[in-house]
Structures are given as structure tokens and as C-alpha cells.
Design a protein around this motif. Structure first.
Motif, short mmCIF file in Angstrom:
data_model
loop_
_atom_site.label_atom_id
_atom_site.label_comp_id
_atom_site.label_asym_id
_atom_site.label_seq_id
_atom_site.Cartn_x
_atom_site.Cartn_y
_atom_site.Cartn_z
N LEU A 178 0.84 -1.18 0.00
CA LEU A 178 0.00 0.00 0.00
C LEU A 178 0.87 1.24 0.00
O LEU A 178 1.81 1.34 0.76
CB LEU A 178 -0.90 0.00 1.23
CG LEU A 178 -1.79 -1.24 1.40
CD1 LEU A 178 -2.63 -1.10 2.65
CD2 LEU A 178 -2.67 -1.43 0.19
N CYS A 225 0.21 8.21 1.33
CA CYS A 225 0.05 9.53 0.73
C CYS A 225 0.43 10.57 1.76
O CYS A 225 -0.39 10.97 2.59
CB CYS A 225 -1.39 9.73 0.27
SG CYS A 225 -1.73 11.37 -0.40
N LYS A 280 -7.42 -3.91 2.55
CA LYS A 280 -6.87 -2.55 2.39
C LYS A 280 -7.78 -1.52 3.05
O LYS A 280 -8.04 -0.45 2.50
CB LYS A 280 -6.66 -2.21 0.92
CG LYS A 280 -5.78 -3.18 0.16
CD LYS A 280 -5.59 -2.76 -1.28
CE LYS A 280 -4.76 -3.78 -2.05
NZ LYS A 280 -4.57 -3.38 -3.46
N ASN A 281 -8.26 -1.83 4.25
CA ASN A 281 -9.24 -0.97 4.88
C ASN A 281 -8.96 -0.83 6.38
O ASN A 281 -9.88 -0.89 7.20
CB ASN A 281 -10.65 -1.55 4.66
CG ASN A 281 -11.73 -0.58 5.07
OD1 ASN A 281 -11.58 0.63 4.91
ND2 ASN A 281 -12.83 -1.10 5.61
N ASP A 309 -7.96 4.65 10.16
CA ASP A 309 -7.00 5.73 9.89
C ASP A 309 -5.90 5.78 10.95
O ASP A 309 -4.71 5.88 10.62
CB ASP A 309 -7.74 7.08 9.87
CG ASP A 309 -8.79 7.14 8.78
OD1 ASP A 309 -8.42 7.41 7.63
OD2 ASP A 309 -9.97 6.89 9.10
N LEU A 313 1.72 -1.46 5.04
CA LEU A 313 0.40 -1.17 5.57
C LEU A 313 0.34 0.09 6.42
O LEU A 313 -0.75 0.54 6.76
CB LEU A 313 -0.08 -2.35 6.41
CG LEU A 313 -0.29 -3.65 5.62
CD1 LEU A 313 -0.43 -4.83 6.56
CD2 LEU A 313 -1.50 -3.54 4.72
N ASN A 316 -3.51 3.36 4.00
CA ASN A 316 -4.69 3.56 3.15
C ASN A 316 -5.55 4.76 3.57
O ASN A 316 -6.60 5.00 2.98
CB ASN A 316 -5.58 2.31 3.14
CG ASN A 316 -6.04 1.85 4.51
OD1 ASN A 316 -5.51 0.89 5.04
ND2 ASN A 316 -7.03 2.52 5.11
N THR A 317 -5.12 5.53 4.58
CA THR A 317 -5.92 6.68 4.99
C THR A 317 -6.07 7.69 3.86
O THR A 317 -5.13 7.93 3.10
CB THR A 317 -5.33 7.37 6.23
OG1 THR A 317 -6.19 8.43 6.64
CG2 THR A 317 -3.93 7.95 5.92
N GLU A 318 -7.23 8.28 3.78
CA GLU A 318 -7.47 9.32 2.78
C GLU A 318 -7.20 10.71 3.34
O GLU A 318 -7.26 11.69 2.62
CB GLU A 318 -8.92 9.24 2.28
CG GLU A 318 -9.24 7.94 1.54
CD GLU A 318 -10.69 7.87 1.07
OE1 GLU A 318 -11.45 8.82 1.37
OE2 GLU A 318 -11.04 6.88 0.41
#
Length: 430
Positions: free
Chosen positions: A21, A24, A94-95, A98, A115, A321-323
Motif C-alpha cells: 500500500l 500519501c 486494504k481498509n 485511519d 500497511l 490507506n488513509t485518505e
């Protein structure tokens, strides 16, 4: 056999081994920018604990929202095994949440599988570093990248029971070498006349072996999973315990009959070498007849060496995977560094690692002892070892099991060493 805690870790790795993963973070050498207060964000926060800890988190989140009203935090908690079972499933999909309360033993596995978010871009910016010592920040580093920040710390120490010592008429351990400690245990055991013992066989704990190795300039395992000892060195360590096993330590059969308690929190042994955050549990189990404990520095192998280190009680990490990496980092900083977190959590998560949180915490007498202990051994504190290698839990448990067999007399030291090295070969090279 794996312990339950470690077997879950391995299962999690197996489930996510193929995942990569991308985090960002914005990249660059400068700290990432602050969270935009105009942006409405929702974050998931997961931790392990009980209703008491959940209430404390709710209070901290309420304080957080007073400063960051646009960040909604949805928290959830489970007991320790269930927490990691759920993380395993989430990682495969992938969830991951956060922000996660994190355990040191899982850090390498999740970090190496991509991860966890790289936190380095946030250090010195959103995540304040002034309240965190360098040797604390380094604890969350895997392969030169920071993936987690410790919430709290503990160090190795020697607990003793003043009430028991007064009963048998022996002074507290005055410090010194491992031989001095063994002599002191023998004095207590002799005075205890078959009812109280000086302690257990310290050679059954891999951490005591590590303490000796570090004092000699070596280590248990390198970052590349290379052992820092050979068969001769382990043989010498377990031979060191033969005198203890020959009538000084509490009999192993008695220990087995006490489970799930141990000799120390059953008021049958006067000392225990362990992490300093175990004190509250000991006092709770001992009850009102034993209102206090002493917390001393562990025995010394070589004077003037950095044989000890600070270990995290727990850490906080952010999912790759946090947005919303900036908002997640803002929450992590608040949970670790804010005076509000120190005031509300106190020592529920261990002695706060952040100086600002620690200053705000209302410490009970035992927590003050722990704080004083970590200050007293500061000259022995070196850099923490690399984050535990994959499979460390298996080896730690094997070491303990072999220690039990040595105490029962069902195995020789040479046989124990052979078995440990066979297990180590499987774990490290299998």
C-alpha cells in the motif's frame, strides 16, 4: 508453539504479505503542512482495552474536537486478541482504520508489508518532536522510516516486596552484580524457611540474557535478524542459573500451581525482574496486605555500559490507506503530545513518553516510582534494539519453555541450547 498473541501476528502477516500500500504523505524534506480547518473530515480510531480506557479516549476526543471541530473521530475498541484479528481482516481488504493504537511486536510485520504510513514528513511539523526524546522517536523506526510514535515507555527493573522482606528480616537488595543478586536471593530463601523465596530463576527470561549481551557490546538480534550470540554464550548464561535452580528459586511445581498468578504477585517470592509497568498489576493481585513495592535497577554485568533501553508500552500508527493523512497526523499528535491527553489518560497507557503529556499527568505513588526509576537508570539507557524481528515471539516463548524444563530438571543445559538453536534456525531461515 506460538503464544496466542504472536500467532495472531503471524496470521496477520500471512494474510497481508502480498499487499503493498502506498502512503500519501506529500513527500519532500520539509514537514507536511497542517490540517486545513475548513475541511470536513471523518477519521476511524481503533484501540484495544476495556470500558475504562474507552471512556478516557472519549474524553480526549471531546477535548480534541474543541480544537479541531471539523474532524469527526469514530472510535472503536476490542480486547487485545480480537483487536488484531480484526486488523488482519481489514489489512487484507486494504481498509485499516485511519489511526490505530499499535503494539511493538506487530510493527515490523505491518511496516514491511506496506500497511503503515511513513510519518517522517510530519515530524517537527504536525507531529511535535520537541516533547519526545530521540531515543523514544527511534523506537518507531523500521528500515530508517518512522511508522509509529510511542505513547508511553517502560524500562526493565527489579521489583521487591518490602513487606515480605520485613517478615523474613532481610534488607532490600543493595544493588550490584548478578552474583550479588543471587547471593541476596539465597539469603531471603534461607530466611524464608520453605515459605518465602528470594525470587525465580532469572535465566528463564530472554530479556535478562539481552541485558547481559548489551553490556558486552552485543545484542539479541540485529536488524537483519542475525543473532548476537553463539551456543557457548547461551550455555554460559543457562549454566549461570544452575546455582539458582539448586534450591534458591521458588520450585517450578509451585509456580505451575499458582498460575495464572506468579510467585511474586502471590507473595511467595520477594523479587521479580520485569518491565516497570507491571507494578500496578502486581499491587492489584497482592491486595491490601501488601500496600507498596520497591522498584530498583536490575543487576549490573559491566559497569558504565548502556545495557538498558526504553520500550514502548504501546504506540500510535496511521494506516497507509488513509485518505486524510494530515488530519490523522493531527489526531496522533494530540493523543501523544497534548497536555489534555496527559491529564485525562494519566498512566492508563503507561508512563507518558511526551514531556508535555507527562507534566500534565496526575501520577499515583507507583507511577511516581516508575518515573523516578527511569530517571535513576538514565545513564544505563542506550538506543532501543531494532524493532522485533518477525518470529521473535516464537523464540521468546521457546526460551521461556526451556527455562521451565531446566527448572523441572527434565532437560540439561546442553540439550536446551541445542533445542533453542534448532528453533532459531527454523524461525530465522525457514
Amino acid at each position: 508453539m506460538f503464544s496466542k498473541k504472536r500467532s495472531l501476528a503471524v496470521a496477520a502477516v500471512a494474510a497481508v504479505a502480498a499487499l503493498t500500500l502506498a502512503g500519501c504523505t506529500g513527500g519532500g524534506d520539509e514537514p507536511a503542512g497542517t490540517y486545513d480547518p475548513e475541511e470536513e473530515v471523518t477519521l476511524d480510531l481503533a484501540f484495544w482495552g476495556n470500558d475504562v480506557r474507552a471512556d478516557l479516549y472519549n474524553q480526549v476526543i471531546e477535548a480534541f474536537n474543541e480544537e479541531y471541530p471539523n474532524i469527526t473521530v469514530n472510535s472503536s475498541f476490542l480486547d487485545f486478541p480480537a483487536f488484531w484479528e480484526k486488523r488482519q481482516t481489514e489489512a487484507a481488504g486494504k481498509n485499516l482504520p485511519d489511526v490505530m493504537q499499535f503494539d511493538y511486536s506487530y510493527l515490523r510485520q505491518y511496516a514491511e508489508n506496506g500497511l503503515l504510513l511513513d510519518l517522517d514528513p510530519f515530524l517537527g511539523g504536525i507531529i511535535e518532536t520537541e516533547p519526545l526524546a530521540d531515543n523514544i522517536l527511534s523506537i518507531g523506526v523500521v528500515a530508517d522510516t518512522t511508522y509509529a510514535i510511542p505513547t508511553s515507555t517502560n524500562a526493565w527493573g527489579l521489583f521487591t516486596n518490602p513487606t515480605l522482606l520485613e517478615r523474613v528480616g532481610v534488607e532490600d537488595f543493595a544493588g550490584g552484580s548478578w552474583d550479588d543478586y543471587t547471593d541476596w536471593m539465597e539469603e531471603v530463601t534461607d530466611a524464608g524457611a520453605g515459605e518465602i523465596w528470594g525470587g525465580g530463576d532469572y535465566t528463564g527470561r530472554i530479556q535478562n540474557f539481552e541485558l547481559q549481551l548489551r553490556s558486552e557490546g552485543s545484542y539479541l538480534f540485529s536488524d537483519d535478524a542475525e543473532p548476537g550470540f553463539d551456543e557457548a554464550r547461551l550455555t554460559a548464561f543457562w549454566d549461570e542459573g544452575q546455582r539458582i535452580r539448586d534450591g534458591i528459586s521458588i520450585p517450578q511445581q509451585t509456580v505451575e500451581e499458582l498460575l495464572p498468578l506468579g510467585g511474586f504477585d502471590s507473595a511467595l517470592t520477594a523479587s521479580e525482574l520485569t518491565w516497570d509497568n507491571f507494578g500496578a498489576g502486581y499491587l492489584g493481585n497482592l491486595g491490601e496486605d501488601y500496600p507498596e513495592l520497591s522498584l530498583l535497577a536490575p543487576p549490573v554485568t559491566v559497569e558504565g555500559t548502556k545495557d538498558m533501553y526504553l520500550k514502548p508500552s504501546m504506540l500510535h500508527a496511521i494506516a497507509a490507506n488513509t485518505e486524510h493523512p494530515e488530519a490523522a497526523a493531527t489526531l496522533v499528535n494530540f493523543l501523544i503530545n497534548s497536555p489534555q491527553s496527559g491529564e485525562i489518560f494519566g498512566t492508563n497507557r503507561g508512563l507518558p513518553a511526551s514531556s508535555t503529556a507527562l507534566e500534565a499527568a496526575d501520577l499515583d505513588p507507583l507511577s511516581e516510582q516508575i518515573r523516578a526509576h527511569e530517571e535513576a537508570v538514565a545513564d544505563r539507557l542506550g538506543d532501543a534494539p531494532p524493532v522485533p524481528i518477525v518470529g521473535y515471539g516464537t523464540l521468546e516463548e521457546k526460551f521461556r519453555q526451556l527455562g521451565v524444563e531446566l527448572n523441572f530438571g527434565t532437560i540439561t543445559v546442553d540439550e536446551a541450547v541445542s533445542q533453542f538453536f534448532t528453533e532459531m534456525d527454523v524461525v530465522l531461515n525457514g
